[in-house]
Scaffold this active site. Structure first.
Site, short mmCIF file in Angstrom:
data_model
loop_
_atom_site.label_atom_id
_atom_site.label_comp_id
_atom_site.label_asym_id
_atom_site.label_seq_id
_atom_site.Cartn_x
_atom_site.Cartn_y
_atom_site.Cartn_z
N CYS A 1 8.76 -15.50 4.38
CA CYS A 1 7.90 -15.06 3.31
C CYS A 1 7.66 -13.42 4.24
O CYS A 1 7.81 -12.75 3.18
CB CYS A 1 6.86 -15.67 3.30
SG CYS A 1 6.75 -15.27 1.33
N CYS A 2 6.88 -13.53 4.98
CA CYS A 2 6.61 -12.30 5.47
C CYS A 2 7.45 -11.44 6.03
O CYS A 2 7.25 -10.07 6.21
CB CYS A 2 5.46 -13.05 7.22
SG CYS A 2 3.96 -13.79 5.97
N CYS B 1 -2.29 -11.33 1.94
CA CYS B 1 -1.91 -11.63 0.51
C CYS B 1 -2.50 -12.80 -0.44
O CYS B 1 -3.07 -13.80 0.44
CB CYS B 1 -0.69 -12.16 0.52
SG CYS B 1 0.88 -11.07 0.92
N CYS C 1 -2.23 -16.64 0.69
CA CYS C 1 -1.99 -16.62 1.66
C CYS C 1 -3.70 -16.56 2.74
O CYS C 1 -3.94 -16.76 3.93
CB CYS C 1 -1.27 -16.12 2.84
SG CYS C 1 0.19 -17.22 2.39
N CYS D 1 1.34 -12.02 10.47
CA CYS D 1 2.67 -11.83 9.90
C CYS D 1 3.80 -11.42 10.32
O CYS D 1 4.82 -11.55 9.92
CB CYS D 1 2.34 -11.05 8.61
SG CYS D 1 2.13 -8.95 9.08
#
Length: 244
Positions: free
Chosen positions: A124-125, A205, A208, A231
């Site tokens: 995702c990062c 974000c 998280c 990240c």
């Protein structure tokens, strides 16, 4: 030492030479040196517009309001962060704030329901932060970060200058304490991120990031319970041509 000198000696050697020469220069002077002398027209500030961002953004605005500022807009920020970004840009008169966003096609393929953060936070990062920043950093020889040694154990030994592939990263606030940051923001009359007073000293974000409990380090609320502390933008070489 000029930017030409930096290129002559290669990245890691360049970073070491810069470190030894400018280790005692105060943060604002170091930023001016980087923007005006070392990397004129080839350096950007990368800002999360998070809890401490106002201090570094203010210093840059006092030197050159047209300095490129890159904000990675992951599409999953707190609404408060986006509002704070807009407020700071207006307050400081920054004229070249750029948003680095993930590719729509990649999101459609890999994270159409926005739940990738739960199943694979590293990926995702990568697609929401690392790759967009890599693209945005093309054409720059250096970038300024707001990382500080006190934030976590993984940042305790950060240097002022570090090599990142063919670029040099400048960490002018590495030696600052939390009190130093608060004092600067207060004395400059800058607004604070609205989530700070709700227990968020480090803000990423929304899915998280959680509030930090008393006694925890500043970044304890990031990816809580995941064994993840970064990240990825500071743990790999940013390369827009690679499958990061």
């Amino acid at each position: 030492m000029s930017a030409h000198d930096v290129k002559l000696f290669g990245d890691q050697i360049a970073a070491s030479r810069l470190e030894s020469r400018f280790a005692r220069v105060k943060a604002s002077s170091l930023i001016r040196l980087a923007i005006e002398d070392l990397f004129p027209g080839r350096i950007a500030l990368v800002s999360s517009f998070g809890a401490d961002a106002a201090a570094l953004l203010h210093m840059v605005s006092q030197i050159d309001k047209a300095t490129p500022v890159i904000f990675v807009d992951t599409g999953q920020h707190f609404p408060e962060t986006l509002a704070y970004r807009d407020e700071l840009c207006a307050t400081l008169g920054l004229t070249d704030v750029r948003s680095a966003a993930p590719e729509a096609q990649t999101l459609a393929q890999e994270d159409p329901e926005k739940w990738l953060f739960s199943s694979d936070p590293d990926r995702c990062c990568e697609i929401r932060k690392v790759r967009p920043l890599a693209v945005a950093m093309e054409g720059f020889d250096a970038w300024i970060t707001g990382r500080k040694a006190f934030q976590s154990a993984t940042r305790a030994t950060l240097p002022l200058f570090e090599a990142e592939g063919e670029r040099v990263k400048v960490n002018p606030l590495v030696g600052w304490t939390a009190t130093d940051v608060l004092d600067y923001i207060r004395e400059a009359g800058l607004p604070r991120h609205p989530l700070v007073e709700r227990g968020f000293p480090s803000i990423g974000c929304m899915p998280c990031t959680s509030a930090v409990r008393p006694g925890e380090d500043e970044r304890a609320g990031r990816w809580r319970g995941r064994g993840k502390t970064e990240c990825g933008i500071h743990t790999t070489v940013l390369d827009a041509g690679a499958d990061i």
